[in-house]
Design an enzyme around this catalytic site. Sequence first.
Site, mmCIF file in Angstrom:
data_model
loop_
_atom_site.group_PDB
_atom_site.id
_atom_site.type_symbol
_atom_site.label_atom_id
_atom_site.label_comp_id
_atom_site.label_asym_id
_atom_site.label_seq_id
_atom_site.Cartn_x
_atom_site.Cartn_y
_atom_site.Cartn_z
ATOM 1 N N LYS A 22 24.400 13.553 39.251
ATOM 2 C CA LYS A 22 23.972 14.413 38.189
ATOM 3 C C LYS A 22 24.640 16.160 38.685
ATOM 4 O O LYS A 22 25.344 16.719 37.942
ATOM 5 C CB LYS A 22 22.424 14.782 38.386
ATOM 6 C CG LYS A 22 22.124 16.003 37.472
ATOM 7 C CD LYS A 22 20.688 16.343 37.455
ATOM 8 C CE LYS A 22 20.184 16.995 38.533
ATOM 9 N NZ LYS A 22 20.199 18.511 38.389
ATOM 10 N N ASN A 23 24.530 16.371 39.926
ATOM 11 C CA ASN A 23 24.818 17.785 40.379
ATOM 12 C C ASN A 23 26.321 17.753 40.264
ATOM 13 O O ASN A 23 26.918 19.109 40.319
ATOM 14 C CB ASN A 23 24.022 18.368 41.557
ATOM 15 C CG ASN A 23 22.666 18.552 41.286
ATOM 16 O OD1 ASN A 23 22.234 18.651 40.009
ATOM 17 N ND2 ASN A 23 21.832 18.789 42.265
ATOM 18 N N ARG A 93 19.689 24.515 33.858
ATOM 19 C CA ARG A 93 20.428 25.569 34.746
ATOM 20 C C ARG A 93 21.910 25.686 34.694
ATOM 21 O O ARG A 93 22.493 26.651 34.851
ATOM 22 C CB ARG A 93 19.785 25.133 36.292
ATOM 23 C CG ARG A 93 19.972 26.325 37.327
ATOM 24 C CD ARG A 93 19.144 27.261 37.265
ATOM 25 N NE ARG A 93 19.520 28.297 37.951
ATOM 26 C CZ ARG A 93 19.032 29.601 37.679
ATOM 27 N NH1 ARG A 93 18.065 29.773 36.670
ATOM 28 N NH2 ARG A 93 19.342 30.432 38.358
ATOM 29 N N CYS A 117 14.537 23.722 36.608
ATOM 30 C CA CYS A 117 13.269 23.554 37.239
ATOM 31 C C CYS A 117 12.889 24.941 37.888
ATOM 32 O O CYS A 117 13.594 25.998 38.333
ATOM 33 C CB CYS A 117 13.243 22.628 38.592
ATOM 34 S SG CYS A 117 13.659 21.029 37.930
ATOM 35 N N ARG A 122 14.962 32.600 40.906
ATOM 36 C CA ARG A 122 16.251 31.847 40.968
ATOM 37 C C ARG A 122 17.369 33.052 40.563
ATOM 38 O O ARG A 122 17.977 32.982 39.604
ATOM 39 C CB ARG A 122 16.420 30.693 40.142
ATOM 40 C CG ARG A 122 15.432 29.613 40.676
ATOM 41 C CD ARG A 122 15.633 28.288 39.886
ATOM 42 N NE ARG A 122 16.693 27.692 40.206
ATOM 43 C CZ ARG A 122 17.161 26.390 39.902
ATOM 44 N NH1 ARG A 122 16.150 25.701 39.135
ATOM 45 N NH2 ARG A 122 18.142 25.580 40.207
ATOM 46 N N PRO A 123 17.521 34.059 41.662
ATOM 47 C CA PRO A 123 18.678 35.108 41.365
ATOM 48 C C PRO A 123 20.027 34.557 41.300
ATOM 49 O O PRO A 123 20.463 33.452 41.676
ATOM 50 C CB PRO A 123 18.688 35.955 42.677
ATOM 51 C CG PRO A 123 18.256 34.886 43.603
ATOM 52 C CD PRO A 123 17.320 33.985 43.042
ATOM 53 N N ILE A 124 21.050 35.103 40.529
ATOM 54 C CA ILE A 124 22.407 34.772 40.472
ATOM 55 C C ILE A 124 23.253 35.914 41.053
ATOM 56 O O ILE A 124 24.497 36.163 40.628
ATOM 57 C CB ILE A 124 22.573 34.542 39.104
ATOM 58 C CG1 ILE A 124 22.396 35.613 38.079
ATOM 59 C CG2 ILE A 124 22.004 33.108 38.580
ATOM 60 C CD1 ILE A 124 22.984 35.398 36.628
ATOM 61 N N ASP A 125 22.632 36.691 41.836
ATOM 62 C CA ASP A 125 23.564 37.878 42.192
ATOM 63 C C ASP A 125 24.917 37.375 43.138
ATOM 64 O O ASP A 125 25.827 38.017 42.898
ATOM 65 C CB ASP A 125 22.642 38.834 43.517
ATOM 66 C CG ASP A 125 21.978 37.974 44.460
ATOM 67 O OD1 ASP A 125 21.478 36.841 44.250
ATOM 68 O OD2 ASP A 125 22.182 38.260 45.783
ATOM 69 N N GLN A 126 24.615 36.449 43.785
ATOM 70 C CA GLN A 126 25.967 35.742 44.596
ATOM 71 C C GLN A 126 27.314 35.417 43.412
ATOM 72 O O GLN A 126 28.066 35.665 43.577
ATOM 73 C CB GLN A 126 25.807 34.870 45.353
ATOM 74 C CG GLN A 126 24.851 35.210 46.441
ATOM 75 C CD GLN A 126 25.198 36.474 47.353
ATOM 76 O OE1 GLN A 126 26.519 36.488 47.872
ATOM 77 N NE2 GLN A 126 24.466 37.539 47.195
ATOM 78 N N ASP A 305 16.380 18.434 47.703
ATOM 79 C CA ASP A 305 16.230 17.641 46.716
ATOM 80 C C ASP A 305 15.463 16.404 46.861
ATOM 81 O O ASP A 305 15.169 15.551 46.112
ATOM 82 C CB ASP A 305 17.373 17.601 45.734
ATOM 83 C CG ASP A 305 17.888 18.797 45.081
ATOM 84 O OD1 ASP A 305 17.270 19.796 44.813
ATOM 85 O OD2 ASP A 305 19.131 18.721 44.703
ATOM 86 N N ARG A 397 15.545 14.188 32.843
ATOM 87 C CA ARG A 397 16.706 15.231 33.138
ATOM 88 C C ARG A 397 17.723 14.534 33.869
ATOM 89 O O ARG A 397 19.036 14.830 34.126
ATOM 90 C CB ARG A 397 16.266 16.606 33.474
ATOM 91 C CG ARG A 397 15.641 17.340 32.449
ATOM 92 C CD ARG A 397 15.490 18.735 32.995
ATOM 93 N NE ARG A 397 16.742 19.168 33.650
ATOM 94 C CZ ARG A 397 16.432 19.792 34.840
ATOM 95 N NH1 ARG A 397 15.194 20.071 35.388
ATOM 96 N NH2 ARG A 397 17.718 20.202 35.764
#
Length: 427
Positions: A22-23, A93, A117, A122-126, A305, A397
Site C-alpha cells: 500500500k505505502n 493522507r 488515520c 501530523r505536521p507537514i513542516d518537513q 505499523d 483502506r
Amino acid sequence: MERYLIKGLSNLQGEVTISGAKNAAVAIIPATILARGRCIIENVPNISDTAALFKILESLGASVKMLDRNTVEIDTSDIGEPVVPHDLARMLRASYYFLGALLGSCRRASVSMPGGCDFGVRPIDQHIKGFEAFGTNVSVDYGMINVSAERLTGAHIYFDVVSVGATINVMLAAVRAKGVTVLENVAKEPHIVDLANFLNSMGADVRGAGTDVIKIHGVDIMHGSTYSIIPDQIEAGTYMVAAAATGGDVLVKNVIPKHLESIIEKLERTGAEITEYDDSVRIIRKKPIEPVNIKTMPHPGFPTDMQAQMTAMLMMSTGTSIITEGVWDNRFRYVDELLRMGANIKVDGKVAVVQGVQELTAAPLKATDLRGGAAMIIAALMAKGDTQISDIYHIERGYENILEKFRGLGAQIEKISEPDPVSAQSA
Ligand code: EPU
C-alpha cells in the site's frame, strides 16, 4: 453499517498470498504524473486508498484503466489544472503526494490539507522545508496548501525528523528540479526504495535510496514505464502475527523476507518457529506465547505499523510486555477497544504495558484506524465467542481481500450489513 463478524478460538492453517505494498502504491500512483505519458503499474493492491488516488488522477485529467484486478494503465498526457479539492484529498493522507508530483511536473499545485488515520498531530513542516529549499513559494489558504515556483533548483536538504512522507514528497519534486539535490536523514523504508526504482524506470536519476542520503540529478524529461510494486511488508507481518497469535501453521507467500527481519526477530522471541524461503515464510507456533518488549522505530527498526497487531498477540502471553511507540505521539487509541475483551493493558503516553491474560472474550469493537482494526481481527480470532467489529472502512483502506484471505486460512469471518442501532433508534 457494515461490520465483520468473527468466530473466535480458530487457529489459522494454510497459505496466504500477499498483495502489493500500500505505502509504495500510494507514492507510485501520483508519481506517474511526472512522466506525462503512459505507465503500466502491476501488483497494485486493490484497496480503497488506491481507488481514491485513481479518482484524484482522473479529476486532474489523467486516464486510468484497470487492465485486470491488480494492473492499471495510467495516461497522464492531458493533466489540466493542478488542483486537488477537499472532498478528494480528505480521503487519504497520501493525497499530499500530488503536491510534490505536480510541483515537479507543472511547477505549481494546490492540494487540500490531507486526511488519514488519527495518531495525534501530523505536521507537514518537513515537506514544506524541502519544497522551499528548491525556491518554491508555499502558502496555506482556506485549507488548501499552495506551492508554486518559476523554476525548481536542486538543493541540499537535511530533514530534522525522519519522515516517510517528507522524503517521498521532496523526491517527487527533486527529480524534475534543475541540478543536484542531496537529501540527508531520509526515511529508508522499502517503499522509499521502490519509489526510487520506479522514478528511475521513468528516466529519473535517483541514487542512495535505502540509505540515509539520497542524491538526485534532476532531469528535464521523464517517460512512461511498466513497473511492478513490491509485496506489502505490513500485510505480510499482519498474517504472520495472526498465525502466531492463534497457534497456527501458515505459509505467507509473495514476500521479500529481508523486509520482514525485525518482525521475524520479535515473533521468534515470542516462541514462534519461522522458516524463510526465497519469497515466502512459514510461521508455526506450538509453545505458549512468551512476552517480549518492543520499541517502534523508522526502518530498519520495528515498524510502527505492526505495533497494534503485536500488542493484540501479547495480550495472551505468559508475562509482561512493554510496548514503546517511537514514531507517533498517540497510536494506542485501539487499546480501549481491546480492554473490552478482558485484556490487561495500561497505557501511559507512548508506552503500553501488556500483562498477559489466560482468556479473552468476544465484545463489540469499533476499528479506530487501519492497523488498530487489523489488531482487533487478531484479537477476535484469539477470543472466546463471536466478535463484531464496526467501522471496518478503516481496515479496507489498506488490506486487499481481507475476508477471503482469512477465510482461506480457516477463519470464520463474514461481513454483515445492518442498520446502526443508535441511528435507527434516533431516526
Ligand atoms: N513528522 C514531522 N514533520 C513532518 C512529517 C512528519 O514532525 O513534516 C513526524 C510525524 O509527526 C511522526 C514522524 O515524523 O511523528 C513520522 O512521520 P512520517 O512522515 O514518517 O509518516 P507518514 O509519511 O505520514 C507513513 C505511512 C504510515 C506510517 C508512517 C511511519 C503512508 C501513506 N503512511 O506516514 O502508515 O505509520 O509512514 O512509518 O505511507 C499505515 O500504513 O497504517 C500508516 C499509518
